[in-house]
Motif scaffolding. Structure first.
Motif, PDB file in Angstrom:
ATOM      1  N   GLU A 159       0.835  -1.218   0.000  1.00 18.34           N
ATOM      2  CA  GLU A 159       0.000   0.000   0.000  1.00 18.34           C
ATOM      3  C   GLU A 159       0.866   1.263   0.000  1.00 18.34           C
ATOM      4  O   GLU A 159       0.726   2.157   0.850  1.00 18.34           O
ATOM      5  N   ILE A 160       1.730   1.337  -1.000  1.00  9.54           N
ATOM      6  CA  ILE A 160       2.681   2.444  -1.043  1.00  9.54           C
ATOM      7  C   ILE A 160       2.030   3.782  -1.389  1.00  9.54           C
ATOM      8  O   ILE A 160       2.637   4.826  -1.201  1.00  9.54           O
ATOM      9  N   HIS A 162      -0.288   5.088   0.216  1.00 15.01           N
ATOM     10  CA  HIS A 162      -0.702   5.746   1.458  1.00 15.01           C
ATOM     11  C   HIS A 162       0.462   5.996   2.406  1.00 15.01           C
ATOM     12  O   HIS A 162       0.344   5.854   3.619  1.00 15.01           O
ATOM     13  N   ILE A 163       1.581   6.357   1.818  1.00 18.44           N
ATOM     14  CA  ILE A 163       2.686   6.932   2.580  1.00 18.44           C
ATOM     15  C   ILE A 163       2.484   8.441   2.542  1.00 18.44           C
ATOM     16  O   ILE A 163       2.254   9.004   1.481  1.00 18.44           O
ATOM     17  N   SER A 164       2.561   9.060   3.712  1.00 15.46           N
ATOM     18  CA  SER A 164       2.331  10.504   3.749  1.00 15.46           C
ATOM     19  C   SER A 164       3.658  11.263   3.784  1.00 15.46           C
ATOM     20  O   SER A 164       4.602  10.862   4.464  1.00 15.46           O
ATOM     21  N   CYS A 174      -8.333   8.138   2.243  1.00 14.02           N
ATOM     22  CA  CYS A 174      -8.109   7.203   3.357  1.00 14.02           C
ATOM     23  C   CYS A 174      -8.183   7.903   4.702  1.00 14.02           C
ATOM     24  O   CYS A 174      -8.147   7.249   5.742  1.00 14.02           O
ATOM     25  N   MET A 176      -5.966  10.284   5.695  1.00 13.92           N
ATOM     26  CA  MET A 176      -4.683  10.903   6.047  1.00 13.92           C
ATOM     27  C   MET A 176      -4.419  12.120   5.168  1.00 13.92           C
ATOM     28  O   MET A 176      -5.000  12.283   4.104  1.00 13.92           O
ATOM     29  N   VAL A 247       9.749   6.571  -3.389  1.00 17.66           N
ATOM     30  CA  VAL A 247       9.442   5.237  -2.887  1.00 17.66           C
ATOM     31  C   VAL A 247      10.283   4.190  -3.625  1.00 17.66           C
ATOM     32  O   VAL A 247      10.723   3.208  -3.049  1.00 17.66           O
TER      33      VAL A 247
END
Lengths: 323, 323
Positions: A159-160, A162-164, A174, A176, A247
């Motif tokens: 689930e890359i 949803h990296i903040s 989501c 965030m 990423v």
């Protein structure tokens, strides 16, 4: 003749592929799925399987297994699905469909199935370590190493999107703030362009999308403007490649993939996206990685998920998963 | 009684561990290695093996396999080693030692061996997916999933210290500019502190290290100053945790490890480092990952590499690698 079925279930369409025992795609079909209830959609999926068998003249008793890739969070042990884009909220899709069809059914995340298909028969064929990413409506990854599709603790690997990041200010669906997916996705492309226009960009995009229709602008319009020579539109794809490299670079050093397959609507922009991505990634990596770096588009077109889910179903059946 | 040996070979010392057939550490020994030639060091390693067997009263014929962890780049198929900290430059260490000892010898990167040991018997015991990092003299990672130590294409997985960031300005020993390792390592801690003092930091560190002896400042001095209450010294560890989180956050989303083990001289700073790291990582991850996040120190002390290399040797022997 034994056969298996792979299905790619999206928010709008279901694509079904029938494969022979050698893994050859015999037939594919496509139907729309919008506005169905959970029960109706499962009935429809079962119906699609029966129809494609009938159309190819294959008896139902010859069906060995069905694999399904769909967007959402799948508890991989149980095949229970929760999806924002489908009418499934903690629905045991695998078990229900298994009851209707009488064969083992495996359900997995659609990105994982596409990458698994590319690993087996597409751009990842012949490699041991394949990292795949989709950057389209959403953003996610899958990792196949020595023939194993990696699930991770809780089935949460990949689930890359949803990296903040502290320098991204958009709110994500989501809940965030600053998720990578808010900029690196088809919606993110459009969002970056709209914000650029608000900030005073000039050129083709500005001419085509004056303030009163600016909200209608899509990622496809940005791409078209780039093709027509708009410099700002090109920068949106370059900037998106730069986001993604944040990423991708740690991932390469961590895992040393043989090949990285990047697909989805944003990657479909082609050279402007891939050339930028390769350039940003190379600049941040040790020469040892740089020399062997292969960042490529998928080679199975829209069929990657069909190949992946059909094979995954068979493999899951053999090792006793999900049955 | 069959037994195996694990060795941890560093630039200064060789530590040797003798294990029984159940994997219990029977005896350990330590000798200095400095200023030996390639041949002398290999002779010494063989001598250490024979000595520890004799000291424990075990016949050489009972030795099954020897595993060696050492800093450097190891071609995992052949056991050929190139190391900046040891006198090995394309030396077939595994083959040479095998000739001297008459048993299979496996050679691997020391960080991989420490993490493998922690996975089997330490902080990673009982988990399926273990990510381990060392942040000490250098910085590297290792990934163990479902019992497999991941090598990656070309055996290159894990060199996360040599990711370059545009906002790091130091030159790295590897020849690149801005490598993570130039700030996130023991030398990086000292470097950050020296640069802070040059920029006008006041407090304990400034009092203890006036300009004329500033170059003597080590990471240990920064830690001591932090323990004694120096705010700037604490910030160095916090900032280092922040650097590390840039790699750790994408890694968690990509792989979803059950546990992350962070060891090495910088991690030995304890709470100031771990609390900051957990906080930075949590802030950037989706709640699903956050809830299951475990970032812990190693639990085998200095013996992780011994356990890891002894077991790795046995496993490599069984599956026919390196013999």
């Amino acid at each position: 003749m034994s056969c298996r079925i792979g299905m790619d279930v999206g928010g709008t369409n279901v694509v079904t592929g029938l494969f022979d025992s050698e893994g050859r795609l015999l037939r594919r079909s496509k139907v729309r799925t919008i506005k169905l209830s959970s029960c109706e959609l499962i009935q429809q999926l079962a119906g699609q399987c029966k129809e494609i068998l009938a159309a190819e003249g294959v008896r139902e008793s010859e069906l060995e297994a069905v694999g399904i890739g769909l967007p959402g969070f799948i508890q991989s042990e149980s095949g229970v699905v929760s999806s924002a884009n489908l009418p499934f909220n903690d629905v045991p899709v695998a078990t229900r469909l298994q009851q209707l069809l009488g064969v083992p059914v495996a359900v997995e995340n659609d990105v994982k199935m596409v990458v698994y298909g590319e690993y087996l028969h597409g751009a990842g064929k012949g490699y041991s370590h394949v990292l795949g990413l989709t950057i389209g409506t959403g953003m996610a990854s899958a990792w196949v190493s020595d023939g194993r599709l990696h699930e991770g603790a809780g089935g949460l690997a990949g689930e890359i999107g949803h990296i903040s990041f502290p320098d991204i200010s958009y709110m994500c669906g989501c809940g965030m703030k600053g998720c990578l997916e808010t900029v690196a996705s088809t919606a993110g492309i459009a969002r970056q362009a709209r914000d650029g226009l608000k900030a005073g960009w000039v050129g083709l995009l500005a001419e085509r999308f004056p303030p009163e229709i600016r909200d209608e602008l899509t990622s496809h319009d940005v791409w078209q403007a780039y093709l027509d020579g708009d410099a700002f539109a090109g920068q949106v794809f370059q900037r998106t490649a730069n986001w993604l490299s944040r990423v991708l670079v740690p991932s390469i050093a961590l895992l040393s993939p043989d090949v990285i397959i990047v697909g989805g609507g944003v990657a479909a922009a082609g050279d402007i996206f891939f050339d930028s991505l390769r350039s940003y990634v190379s600049a941040s990596l040790h020469p040892l990685y740089r020399e062997r770096l292969r960042i490529v588009p998928p080679s199975l077109g829209d069929d990657g998920g069909l190949y992946g889910s059909a094979e995954f179903a068979l493999k899951s059946r053999k090792i006793g998963l999900r049955i």
